[in-house]
Design a protein around this motif. Structure first.
Motif, PDB file in Angstrom:
ATOM      1  N   VAL A 265       6.043  10.028  -9.139  1.00 32.67           N
ATOM      2  CA  VAL A 265       6.525   8.845  -8.411  1.00 32.67           C
ATOM      3  C   VAL A 265       7.268   7.917  -9.364  1.00 32.67           C
ATOM      4  O   VAL A 265       8.383   7.454  -9.076  1.00 32.67           O
ATOM      5  CB  VAL A 265       5.356   8.105  -7.735  1.00 32.67           C
ATOM      6  N   SER A 266       6.667   7.640 -10.511  1.00 36.09           N
ATOM      7  CA  SER A 266       7.302   6.748 -11.484  1.00 36.09           C
ATOM      8  C   SER A 266       8.664   7.270 -11.929  1.00 36.09           C
ATOM      9  O   SER A 266       9.594   6.484 -12.148  1.00 36.09           O
ATOM     10  CB  SER A 266       6.390   6.561 -12.702  1.00 36.09           C
ATOM     11  N   ALA A 267       8.795   8.581 -12.049  1.00 34.94           N
ATOM     12  CA  ALA A 267      10.049   9.168 -12.509  1.00 34.94           C
ATOM     13  C   ALA A 267      11.184   8.953 -11.518  1.00 34.94           C
ATOM     14  O   ALA A 267      12.362   8.957 -11.900  1.00 34.94           O
ATOM     15  CB  ALA A 267       9.849  10.666 -12.766  1.00 34.94           C
ATOM     16  N   LYS A 268      10.859   8.755 -10.250  1.00 34.93           N
ATOM     17  CA  LYS A 268      11.878   8.626  -9.202  1.00 34.93           C
ATOM     18  C   LYS A 268      12.137   7.185  -8.765  1.00 34.93           C
ATOM     19  O   LYS A 268      13.167   6.894  -8.147  1.00 34.93           O
ATOM     20  CB  LYS A 268      11.441   9.424  -7.968  1.00 34.93           C
ATOM     21  N   LEU A 269      11.205   6.276  -9.045  1.00 40.34           N
ATOM     22  CA  LEU A 269      11.275   4.930  -8.477  1.00 40.34           C
ATOM     23  C   LEU A 269      12.102   4.003  -9.364  1.00 40.34           C
ATOM     24  O   LEU A 269      11.748   3.741 -10.504  1.00 40.34           O
ATOM     25  CB  LEU A 269       9.860   4.369  -8.319  1.00 40.34           C
ATOM     26  N   ASP A 270      13.214   3.491  -8.818  1.00 39.87           N
ATOM     27  CA  ASP A 270      14.034   2.543  -9.572  1.00 39.87           C
ATOM     28  C   ASP A 270      14.131   1.214  -8.827  1.00 39.87           C
ATOM     29  O   ASP A 270      13.687   1.087  -7.688  1.00 39.87           O
ATOM     30  CB  ASP A 270      15.418   3.118  -9.883  1.00 39.87           C
ATOM     31  N   THR A 271      14.705   0.229  -9.484  1.00 36.06           N
ATOM     32  CA  THR A 271      14.727  -1.123  -8.926  1.00 36.06           C
ATOM     33  C   THR A 271      15.545  -1.198  -7.639  1.00 36.06           C
ATOM     34  O   THR A 271      15.125  -1.831  -6.657  1.00 36.06           O
ATOM     35  CB  THR A 271      15.273  -2.122  -9.957  1.00 36.06           C
ATOM     36  N   ALA A 272      16.702  -0.549  -7.630  1.00 38.41           N
ATOM     37  CA  ALA A 272      17.538  -0.583  -6.430  1.00 38.41           C
ATOM     38  C   ALA A 272      16.811   0.056  -5.255  1.00 38.41           C
ATOM     39  O   ALA A 272      16.844  -0.456  -4.127  1.00 38.41           O
ATOM     40  CB  ALA A 272      18.860   0.129  -6.693  1.00 38.41           C
ATOM     41  N   GLY A 273      16.143   1.166  -5.518  1.00 34.22           N
ATOM     42  CA  GLY A 273      15.398   1.836  -4.459  1.00 34.22           C
ATOM     43  C   GLY A 273      14.253   0.995  -3.943  1.00 34.22           C
ATOM     44  O   GLY A 273      14.019   0.912  -2.729  1.00 34.22           O
ATOM     45  N   LEU A 274      13.525   0.347  -4.859  1.00 30.84           N
ATOM     46  CA  LEU A 274      12.403  -0.495  -4.452  1.00 30.84           C
ATOM     47  C   LEU A 274      12.891  -1.693  -3.636  1.00 30.84           C
ATOM     48  O   LEU A 274      12.270  -2.077  -2.640  1.00 30.84           O
ATOM     49  CB  LEU A 274      11.630  -0.966  -5.682  1.00 30.84           C
ATOM     50  N   THR A 275      14.006  -2.271  -4.034  1.00 29.72           N
ATOM     51  CA  THR A 275      14.564  -3.398  -3.287  1.00 29.72           C
ATOM     52  C   THR A 275      14.945  -2.985  -1.877  1.00 29.72           C
ATOM     53  O   THR A 275      14.697  -3.715  -0.907  1.00 29.72           O
ATOM     54  CB  THR A 275      15.786  -3.972  -4.022  1.00 29.72           C
ATOM     55  N   ALA A 276      15.538  -1.795  -1.736  1.00 24.77           N
ATOM     56  CA  ALA A 276      15.917  -1.296  -0.409  1.00 24.77           C
ATOM     57  C   ALA A 276      14.680  -1.060   0.454  1.00 24.77           C
ATOM     58  O   ALA A 276      14.673  -1.363   1.658  1.00 24.77           O
ATOM     59  CB  ALA A 276      16.722  -0.011  -0.552  1.00 24.77           C
ATOM     60  N   LEU A 277      13.629  -0.514  -0.151  1.00 23.40           N
ATOM     61  CA  LEU A 277      12.385  -0.300   0.589  1.00 23.40           C
ATOM     62  C   LEU A 277      11.778  -1.631   1.030  1.00 23.40           C
ATOM     63  O   LEU A 277      11.258  -1.754   2.145  1.00 23.40           O
ATOM     64  CB  LEU A 277      11.385   0.464  -0.277  1.00 23.40           C
ATOM     65  N   MET A 278      11.844  -2.621   0.155  1.00 23.86           N
ATOM     66  CA  MET A 278      11.271  -3.915   0.494  1.00 23.86           C
ATOM     67  C   MET A 278      12.040  -4.632   1.602  1.00 23.86           C
ATOM     68  O   MET A 278      11.465  -5.417   2.355  1.00 23.86           O
ATOM     69  CB  MET A 278      11.194  -4.798  -0.747  1.00 23.86           C
ATOM     70  N   LYS A 279      13.325  -4.346   1.735  1.00 26.29           N
ATOM     71  CA  LYS A 279      14.061  -4.902   2.875  1.00 26.29           C
ATOM     72  C   LYS A 279      13.473  -4.375   4.175  1.00 26.29           C
ATOM     73  O   LYS A 279      13.277  -5.124   5.144  1.00 26.29           O
ATOM     74  CB  LYS A 279      15.544  -4.559   2.800  1.00 26.29           C
ATOM     75  N   ARG A 280      13.167  -3.088   4.182  1.00 25.00           N
ATOM     76  CA  ARG A 280      12.592  -2.498   5.397  1.00 25.00           C
ATOM     77  C   ARG A 280      11.227  -3.102   5.720  1.00 25.00           C
ATOM     78  O   ARG A 280      10.892  -3.324   6.886  1.00 25.00           O
ATOM     79  CB  ARG A 280      12.476  -0.984   5.237  1.00 25.00           C
ATOM     80  N   VAL A 281      10.450  -3.398   4.675  1.00 25.74           N
ATOM     81  CA  VAL A 281       9.101  -3.932   4.892  1.00 25.74           C
ATOM     82  C   VAL A 281       9.127  -5.431   5.178  1.00 25.74           C
ATOM     83  O   VAL A 281       8.524  -5.901   6.143  1.00 25.74           O
ATOM     84  CB  VAL A 281       8.208  -3.644   3.663  1.00 25.74           C
ATOM     85  N   ALA A 282       9.833  -6.201   4.331  1.00 27.61           N
ATOM     86  CA  ALA A 282       9.761  -7.667   4.406  1.00 27.61           C
ATOM     87  C   ALA A 282      10.698  -8.270   5.445  1.00 27.61           C
ATOM     88  O   ALA A 282      10.379  -9.282   6.061  1.00 27.61           O
ATOM     89  CB  ALA A 282      10.066  -8.273   3.040  1.00 27.61           C
ATOM     90  N   VAL A 283      11.856  -7.637   5.645  1.00 31.53           N
ATOM     91  CA  VAL A 283      12.843  -8.192   6.571  1.00 31.53           C
ATOM     92  C   VAL A 283      12.801  -7.492   7.920  1.00 31.53           C
ATOM     93  O   VAL A 283      12.733  -8.128   8.970  1.00 31.53           O
ATOM     94  CB  VAL A 283      14.263  -8.109   5.971  1.00 31.53           C
ATOM     95  N   ASP A 284      12.816  -6.144   7.885  1.00 33.15           N
ATOM     96  CA  ASP A 284      12.833  -5.377   9.133  1.00 33.15           C
ATOM     97  C   ASP A 284      11.449  -5.181   9.729  1.00 33.15           C
ATOM     98  O   ASP A 284      11.323  -4.681  10.848  1.00 33.15           O
ATOM     99  CB  ASP A 284      13.495  -4.012   8.898  1.00 33.15           C
ATOM    100  N   LYS A 285      10.413  -5.559   8.973  1.00 31.56           N
ATOM    101  CA  LYS A 285       9.021  -5.514   9.423  1.00 31.56           C
ATOM    102  C   LYS A 285       8.562  -4.106   9.811  1.00 31.56           C
ATOM    103  O   LYS A 285       7.791  -3.913  10.739  1.00 31.56           O
ATOM    104  CB  LYS A 285       8.805  -6.458  10.615  1.00 31.56           C
ATOM    105  N   GLU A 286       9.012  -3.116   9.060  1.00 27.44           N
ATOM    106  CA  GLU A 286       8.548  -1.748   9.282  1.00 27.44           C
ATOM    107  C   GLU A 286       7.195  -1.545   8.607  1.00 27.44           C
ATOM    108  O   GLU A 286       6.837  -2.241   7.652  1.00 27.44           O
ATOM    109  CB  GLU A 286       9.567  -0.743   8.746  1.00 27.44           C
ATOM    110  N   ASP A 287       6.458  -0.571   9.085  1.00 24.69           N
ATOM    111  CA  ASP A 287       5.135  -0.273   8.541  1.00 24.69           C
ATOM    112  C   ASP A 287       5.273   0.294   7.124  1.00 24.69           C
ATOM    113  O   ASP A 287       6.015   1.273   6.921  1.00 24.69           O
ATOM    114  CB  ASP A 287       4.426   0.741   9.436  1.00 24.69           C
ATOM    115  N   PRO A 288       4.591  -0.273   6.133  1.00 28.27           N
ATOM    116  CA  PRO A 288       4.716   0.205   4.749  1.00 28.27           C
ATOM    117  C   PRO A 288       4.398   1.695   4.594  1.00 28.27           C
ATOM    118  O   PRO A 288       5.040   2.382   3.795  1.00 28.27           O
ATOM    119  CB  PRO A 288       3.712  -0.657   3.982  1.00 28.27           C
ATOM    120  N   SER A 289       3.426   2.188   5.346  1.00 32.42           N
ATOM    121  CA  SER A 289       3.066   3.594   5.236  1.00 32.42           C
ATOM    122  C   SER A 289       4.207   4.495   5.691  1.00 32.42           C
ATOM    123  O   SER A 289       4.487   5.535   5.077  1.00 32.42           O
ATOM    124  CB  SER A 289       1.807   3.878   6.064  1.00 32.42           C
ATOM    125  N   ALA A 290       4.896   4.094   6.756  1.00 37.34           N
ATOM    126  CA  ALA A 290       6.030   4.883   7.249  1.00 37.34           C
ATOM    127  C   ALA A 290       7.200   4.830   6.279  1.00 37.34           C
ATOM    128  O   ALA A 290       7.881   5.837   6.033  1.00 37.34           O
ATOM    129  CB  ALA A 290       6.453   4.371   8.625  1.00 37.34           C
TER     130      ALA A 290
END
Length: 302
Positions: A265-290
């Motif tokens: 997981v650490s080898a694949k996770l970068d800042t841009a990717g994490l920011t994009a995921l957080m938009k889905r969680v924090a702004v779009d209110k999607e389920d974190p597990s999904a």
């Protein structure tokens, strides 16, 4: 998602908030009246702090482990670092998403380590024998001091240093534990004393926009920085250190399979990717597990 702390650091009364960073509605480990039971050695217990990014990261860890056949129990939204650290050390939790700089500052408030390698090396020396950190991700969520564009323009702010002589007129917001972790550091490093500290938790970005606070501790991966037109102040004296996402583990509870899954997981996770995921969680209110499941599938890990 400061820090995060995380977005991002030191007292011992509440706990991650970092972060970079949050208030808890209850402790899942305390359902039996506060006597948390250690893991049985066969199940990896993945915990998280009580802010959205940490829950997302814990979901990624959990699903990555399950994909490799590891039996997992999830205990998310527990609380801050001061609570989580003791639970991990006792074995009640096995794996926790952490932020290397924030964790080191918790263990050693006077650390001068800078850079990912130096911070991780110092962490390994400071952690008790029961605990260890695995490979850090390049994804970084730093604590920050952030202001609205209106405040930045009015006070001519581009860096934390620019708050000198002005902080006494300003209200600062952040996680409940932010004051105890950072108040003295702001005085020592930048000579800042704020008018008032408000516990704004995950609403800090919104509180900046509506003027409830004028300065806030917002994690740098929070998509609301862009969405709300906020301004993150530069930190020329590096009060906020590197904040790479890293798995913190109870060594007795993770075997080679679990370790390899988390390092992948650490080898694949970068800042841009994490920011994009957080938009889905924090702004779009999607389920974190999904959201976690989608990321793992896209990266061949789940």
């Amino acid at each position: 998602m400061t820090a995060r702390f995380v977005r991002t650091l030191t007292a011992a009364a509440l706990a991650l908030g970092a972060a970079a960073c949050s208030s808890s509605s209850g402790d899942p480990l305390a359902a039996d009246g506060g006597s948390a039971k250690p893991a049985d050695g066969k199940t990896v217990v993945v915990g998280s702090a009580n802010f959205p990014e940490n829950v997302l990261l814990a979901s990624i860890y959990s699903r990555a482990l399950k994909a490799k056949g590891v039996k997992v129990e999830e205990k998310f939204n527990i609380g801050s670092r001061e609570v989580l650290y003791g639970q991990l050390k006792s074995g009640s939790l096995t794996v926790l998403p952490e932020y290397n700089g924030a964790l080191l500052a918790y263990l050693d408030p006077k650390t001068t380590a800078a850079g990912t390698e130096a911070v991780d090396a110092e962490l390994q020396r400071r952690l008790p024998a029961e605990l260890g950190v695995l490979d850090p991700a390049s994804a970084e969520d730093k604590d920050s001091l952030t202001v609205s564009k209106e405040t930045a323009d009015r006070l001519k702010l581009t860096s934390v240093a620019d708050l000198a002589g002005k902080a006494g007129e300003l209200v600062i917001g952040g996680p409940p534990e932010f004051k105890s972790r950072r108040e003295q550091q702001f005085k020592d490093v930048y000579g800042l004393t704020f008018k008032e500290w408000k516990p704004t938790a995950d609403t800090t970005a919104n509180a900046l926009k509506d003027g409830t606070v004028q300065v806030g501790n917002v994690f740098t991966t929070d998509p609301r920085i862009v969405q709300l037109g906020l301004v993150t102040l530069a930190d020329p004296k590096n009060l906020f250190s590197v904040q790479n996402v890293v798995p913190l583990v109870n060594k007795a509870g993770v075997d080679a399979t679990a370790t390899a899954a988390l390092n992948a997981v650490s080898a694949k996770l970068d800042t841009a990717g994490l920011t994009a995921l957080m938009k889905r969680v924090a702004v779009d209110k999607e389920d974190p597990s999904a959201v976690a499941a989608d990321w793992l599938k896209a990266n061949g890990l789940g």
